[in-house]
Design an enzyme around this catalytic site. Structure first.
Site: not given
Length: 642
Positions: A388, A518, A366, A337, A386, A384, A472
RNA sequence: GCCAAUGUAGCUCAGCUGGCCAGAGCAGCUGAUUUGUAAUCAGCCGGUCGGGGGUUCGAAUCCCUCCAUUGGCUCCA
């Protein structure tokens, strides 16, 4: 007399003080033998507890979840009794029933329990169970409770009692064991006829890493030996579907200690599978108006200080890397992000640009504690899917709907029916711990709830589970062993736009703050593929299968014909291969079946003469003879169904 | 990271309480067989017994330590 209302709405009269067990006995001896607990006025209770006023009654057996729970809770006591007998002086934490069985947290001092002790614990439990020990409920005062466990020296129970109100404390006694317990319990231990201690693990007292680690012993019990056997067979079957095992068998991925733990290496077949999933999603996202972006794997530490992640997670991340001369510090990116926020603000934005949907298959790193790593589901480096979405506050709902559509499209294409939709909202009593305006939160939470309602999905609402930066929705799926994993996620975020000072110019020519969403429908490619493997047992849908068709010539004489078929399939973009080994046809079929190749084409003299293929479907068997074009059409139809 | 356990050929595993050169099946290679819907036969190759240290006349086997894996605990932007 009191009125007892049964689930079928019939009402019968009994003496006040009648027990559910007596009622059951009055209905039939068989029922009395099978009933484990009772739901009186919506509260699950002991069968031996008198009913004093008119009430609704449900008699609970092994077929009811509450019946199982009562059985397992009582079994936890039985296990504790056995432990106390075998390990005198053991102290006890908590011992609840769980989804599949029960556990008890035990402080054994400097003694240890290992798998070698399981058999004698099981034996002792069965021995005690056969004594038909009654569970006796007793209300005690707080003083008495404290005195009892004080004398016993069990500081864990004392701590639990401290948190309870006088007047609501009950003990349950069974055999030689007395426990602080709310209940309910079985009438006696005779219902427990099969016992299995499943595993032993360490567990911190009250889940607090700073406190003492107790020994947690997991077990399960059944009313019949046969049911235990079935459970063990099921467990064995589930283990066969373990993605780590299948991933190895099908050569999808591997790990190397040389590369590092938790860092998966995708093998060619696995990489193809993953790429196909990615392509599928890219296509869907393109149609939904997403724009692809690409960002690097590292980012300056300052970026994460700006986002706030450094302050919050920096200590638990991989240490930053530095440039040799300037000593600039970079972090492996733990999420995408911040990079995407920078893309948002590289130029001034107008409301006409919104919603802006930036998508990237972004690989992040991570630091996960070593004991926590698990196959592909919990790794230290993963990708991910991912994106946004930057939008205005009043676009949130519509964007949420759009994301839901994508998630559902994926789940449908992959035949995922068994998932849990969890909505995480604010803790209503603790609003100060969240960032963002009351108005925006209210709007977003309402939007999510409405979207969920309109979708018709079964949703679980968890208050207090929202992130500090926004509400979320998560999609959870179980693995082969029944463990829940989070896959897709959709998160509203008021925090990052604030921290990055993101703006757009509205139609009023004023500056406004966008909202960020997200979202990752797969979650991570690693975890998603792991769950997919376990759901399909490696039998992937045709469009995903690394190899779709294998051509099996009956003997070397028909190799040339097989290669011709191969070329035709290849030209039709069907992923095919030819088994040219010098083996009997039975062997080739067996190996293809074991490799979960969806279609086998057997070609021999007959097929060559008639210009056909003999089609066999994996797991199903012979489908008969097809002209090659008819087969291609069949395959194409099957693929285009998604 | 913590608790418990595991680590023997590419894979699945045997090798009991320490004692002949460490075994099997599958896979691989070579040869024979030319095959019709879930394993053709034979031969061969392949192991620093996870790494290191120790105890012992002698260690795959016992002890210590490190690494990896497994089941949990904790955490998850």
């Amino acid at each position: 007399m009191i009125n007892i209302t049964f689930p079928d709405q019939t009402i019968r009269q009994y003496e006040a003080g009648v027990t559910p067990l007596e009622i059951a006995r009055g209905i039939s001896e068989g029922l009395a033998r099978n009933v484990l607990a009772a739901e009186v006025h919506g509260e699950v209770r002991d069968l031996t507890r008198p009913i004093k006023t008119s009430a609704s009654l449900r008699l609970l057996t092994w077929d009811d979840p509450e019946g199982k729970a009562t059985m397992w809770h009582s079994s936890a006591h039985l296990m504790a009794e056995a432990i106390e007998h075998l390990f005198p002086g053991a102290k006890f934490g908590i011992g609840p029933d769980i989804e599949n069985g029960f556990y008890y947290d035990i402080d054994l001092g400097d003694r240890v329990i290992s798998e070698d002790d399981f058999a004698r614990i099981e034996q002792t439990m069965l021995q005690f169970a056969r004594e038909n020990q009654h569970f006796n409920r007793r209300e005690v005062s707080k003083d008495e409770a404290l005195r009892f466990f004080g004398a016993k020296g069990d500081e864990y129970k004392l701590e639990l009692i401290e948190d309870l109100q006088d007047g609501e404390i009950t003990f349950y006694e069974s055999g030689r064991f007395t426990d602080l317990c709310r209940g309910p319990h079985l009438p006696d231990t005779s219902f427990i006829r099969a016992v299995k201690i499943l595993s032993v693990a360490g567990a911190y007292w009250r889940g607090d890493i700073k406190r003492k680690q107790l020994t947690r012993l997991y077990g399960i019990t059944f009313p019949k030996k046969k049911e235990l056997d079935e459970f063990l067979v099921q467990l064995e079957e589930a283990r066969k579907r373990d993605h780590r095992r299948i991933g190895k068998d099908l050569e999808l991925f591997t790990f190397s200690p040389q590369v590092g733990q938790g860092l998966p290496l995708w093998l060619p077949r696995g990489a193809q599978l993953r790429e196909r999933l990615e392509q599928f999603l890219k296509k869907v996202q393109k149609e939904a108006g997403y724009l692809p972006v690409i960002t690097p794997h590292i980012g300056n530490v300052e970026l994460y200080k700006l986002s706030g992640h450094y302050q919050k997670y920096g200590q638990d991340s991989f240490r930053p890397i530095s440039t040799p001369i300037e000593g600039e510090q970079f972090m492996l990116k733990p999420m995408n992000c911040p990079h995407h926020c920078e893309i948002y603000r590289y130029k001034p934005r107008s409301y006409r640009d919104l919603p802006l949907r930036l998508a990237e298959f972004g690989t992040v790193y991570r630091y996960e504690q070593s004991g926590e790593l698990h196959g592909l589901t919990r790794v230290r480096g993963f990708t991910q899917d991912d994106a946004h979405i930057f939008c205005t506050p009043d676009q949130v709902k519509e964007e949420f709907i759009g994301v839901m559509d994508i998630v559902m499209k994926i789940f449908k294409a992959l035949d995922f029916k068994d998932f849990i939709t969890q909505i995480s909202l604010r803790d209503k009593n603790n609003r100060e711990k969240y960032i963002g305006t009351e108005e925006n939160w209210e709007r977003a939470e309402q939007a999510i709830l409405e979207v969920a309602k309109d979708s018709g999905l079964n949703t679980v609402i968890e208050y207090g589970e929202a992130a500090f930066y926004g509400p979320k929705m998560d999609f959870l799926v179980r693995d082969a062993l029944g463990r829940k994993w989070q896959l897709g996620t959709i998160q509203v975020d008021y925090n990052l736009p604030e921290r990055f000072d993101l703006e757009y110019t509205g139609s009023d020519n004023e500056k406004h703050r966008p909202v960020m969403i997200h979202r990752a429908p797969f979650g991570s490619m690693e975890r998603f593929v792991a769950v997919l493997i376990e759901h399909t047992a490696g039998k992937f849908p045709l469009w995903l299968a690394p190899d779709q068709v294998i051509i099996l010539p009956v003997s070397e004489k028909f190799e040339k014909y097989a290669l011709n078929i191969f070329k035709v399939l290849n030209n039709s973009e069907i992923r095919a291969l030819v088994d040219e080994r010098n083996e009997k046809i039975g062997r080739k079929i067996r190996d293809a079946e074991m490799n979960r190749i969806p279609y086998m084409l057997i070609v021999g003299e007959k097929e060559e003469r008639e210009n056909t293929v003999s089609v066999r479907k994996q797991g199903e068997g012979d489908l008969g003879s097809y002209a090659i074009n008819a087969f291609i059409e069949k395959i194409d139809n099957e693929i285009s169904e998604i």
